[in-house]
Write an enzyme that holds these catalytic residues in place. Structure first.
Site, PDB file in Angstrom:
ATOM      1  CE  LYS A 221      -3.537  -2.695  -0.075  1.00 39.64           C
ATOM      2  NZ  LYS A 221      -4.516  -3.120   0.911  1.00 39.64           N
TER       3      LYS A 221
HETATM    4  C1  PLP Z   1      -5.538  -4.034   1.499  1.00 39.45           C
HETATM    5  C2  PLP Z   1      -6.990  -3.759   1.515  1.00 39.45           C
HETATM    6  C3  PLP Z   1      -7.788  -3.900   2.648  1.00 39.45           C
HETATM    7  C4  PLP Z   1      -7.316  -4.569   3.909  1.00 39.45           C
HETATM    8  O1  PLP Z   1      -6.180  -4.036   4.458  1.00 39.45           O
HETATM    9  P1  PLP Z   1      -5.250  -4.962   5.399  1.00 39.45           P
HETATM   10  O2  PLP Z   1      -4.316  -3.975   6.016  1.00 39.45           O
HETATM   11  O3  PLP Z   1      -4.554  -5.923   4.484  1.00 39.45           O
HETATM   12  O4  PLP Z   1      -6.122  -5.641   6.381  1.00 39.45           O
HETATM   13  C5  PLP Z   1      -9.106  -3.491   2.598  1.00 39.45           C
HETATM   14  N1  PLP Z   1      -9.632  -2.999   1.471  1.00 39.45           N
HETATM   15  C6  PLP Z   1      -8.919  -2.883   0.334  1.00 39.45           C
HETATM   16  C7  PLP Z   1      -9.568  -2.316  -0.881  1.00 39.45           C
HETATM   17  C8  PLP Z   1      -7.583  -3.280   0.309  1.00 39.45           C
HETATM   18  O5  PLP Z   1      -6.885  -3.193  -0.823  1.00 39.45           O
END
Ligand code: PLP
Length: 405
Positions: A200
């Site tokens: 991310k």
């Molecule tokens: C990565 C992601 C999540 C969840 O995040 P985590 O930190 O992996 O729990 C939720 N929604 C979207 C659209 C994502 O890409």
């Protein structure tokens, strides 16, 4: 001109464009990040300490929100939100079909029912018109997803939400650093969630953030992340008291100081990361915008995308093979392409427990068969991007329905 040998696809025994697989995403960690983590390890607090508050304050200031709450991952952030909104059995929450399963799961954790809305064909962002169509007497909230890093159409969604008295939530896991008409993601909805997973925009290893201007909601979520207890042990220590009360059923969704220090150090570089992502995206778009065999996603005017991901949609009617064959051929060329996402309503869990089926969200379902995510992360070089472009070109040409067999 390429020689015949280099034009031969790696999957057919030719020479791959890259010897080493280029991943589709990944973190950028420097010595400052490492020093920030080490400083916490040498300090008195590994969790519930000053690094948590420092991160929350910095993120709130960055996006321009009154409140930020740090939690242990993006999924916990979404759960804290559905809980704070009071979602429960019988309640419906509208979510896009084209997202990671966690968006819908956060509704199910609370006993609610996710209702899947279709997406726009050119951006794959949640389609406000389909949201409006799917509202019922039971609808309590809309969760939009800033798919690929660009803000959803919050102006249109807000109109719908206000007309029906619904909460508007942003799953902004892809879009920290993005903005719409100068307003940062994090204040475009009533409440926004972020993920700090390594792929991310910034990372803490695992981590999540929530931003909102609603102080009462933030207070609720701080209790929720701490077992439903109203004070943390540090506050009790400061007061010289053992006493605490558990007022609600919460979870241990805290984010440690070690993680928070890493995220805070990363935040200093977020705008540089975003700029680099946008540069690589522009390089891809220059190569593919007018390409007859692929179509990049559209970027809505007046928005600045965080470009978490760069997707193209294949023009399958001009190709002799399906997406999976193109995917395999690109992997063989050393390009770590991916697919985001399998529409959530098609997963066996949702089919079994919510009766969802093919045909519910035709745009998302059709896009799924054409989608390909190209590698994109700040550490990538221009040469990495060019290798991706060359390999994509090579594979598409070989499988163009005009290619001589
Ligand atoms: C990565 C992601 C999540 C969840 O995040 P985590 O930190 O992996 O729990 C939720 N929604 C979207 C659209 C994502 O890409």
């Amino acid at each position: 001109m390429r020689s015949k040998l280099s034009e031969m696809l790696a999957i057919a025994g030719g020479k791959p464009v890259r010897e080493q697989m280029l991943p589709y995403g990944g973190q950028t960690i420097d010595d400052d990040d490492i020093a920030a983590v080490v400083a916490v390890l040498r300090s008195n607090y590994l969790t519930t300490g000053p690094a948590v508050t420092a991160l929350e304050t910095a993120v709130a200031r960055y996006v321009g929100a009154a409140e930020c709450v740090a939690v242990c991952n993006g999924t916990a952030a979404l759960h804290a939100i559905t809980q704070a909104l009071g979602i429960g059995p019988g309640d419906e929450v509208i979510v896009p079909a084209m997202t990671f399963a966690a968006t819908a799961n956060a509704v199910v954790y609370q006993g609610g029912t996710p209702v899947f809305a279709d997406v726009e064909a050119d951006t794959l962002l949640i389609a406000p018109a389909d949201v409006a169509r799917k509202i019922s007497r039971r609808t309590k909230a809309i969760i939009a997803v800033d798919y690929a890093g660009q803000p959803a159409d919050y102006a249109a969604l807000r109109e719908i939400a206000e007309a029906h008295g619904l909460a508007l939530v942003a799953d902004a896991a892809h879009s920290l650093g993005a903005s719409d008409r100068g307003e940062k993601v994090g204040v475009l909805a009533d409440v926004s969630s972020f993920s700090l997973h390594p792929v991310k925009p910034i990372t803490s290893g695992e981590g999540g953030l929530i931003t909102t201007n609603d102080a009462e909601m933030a207070r609720n979520m701080r209790i929720f992340r701490n077992h439903g207890i109203t004070t943390d042990y540090r506050q009790r220590e400061e007061r010289g008291s053992f006493f605490y009360e558990m007022v609600d059923l919460g979870f241990n969704y805290r984010l440690s100081d070690i993680h928070c220090a890493l995220a805070l150090s990363q935040l200093q570089k977020l705008d540089d990361f975003t700029r680099r992502r946008q540069e690589i995206a522009a390089r891809y778009s220059a190569a593919f915008a007018a390409h007859p065999l692929v179509r990049p996603l559209s970027v809505r005017p007046e928005t600045s995308s965080a470009f978490h991901l760069y997707m193209v949609q294949l023009e399958l009617n001009r190709l002799s093979v399906d997406r999976n064959a193109i995917f395999a051929a690109l992997r063989a060329e050393g390009i770590g392409v991916n697919v985001h996402y399998i529409p959530v309503h098609l997963h066996p869990f949702y089919r079994t427990h919510f009766g969802t089926a093919l045909g519910l969200c035709p745009v998302a379902e059709s896009a799924y068969h054409r989608l390909l995510t190209l590698p994109l992360f700040p550490r990538m070089t221009d040469a990495d991007a060019d290798a991706t472009i060359d390999a994509t070109q090579k594979v598409l040409t070989a499988f163009s329905d005009r290619a001589s067999k």
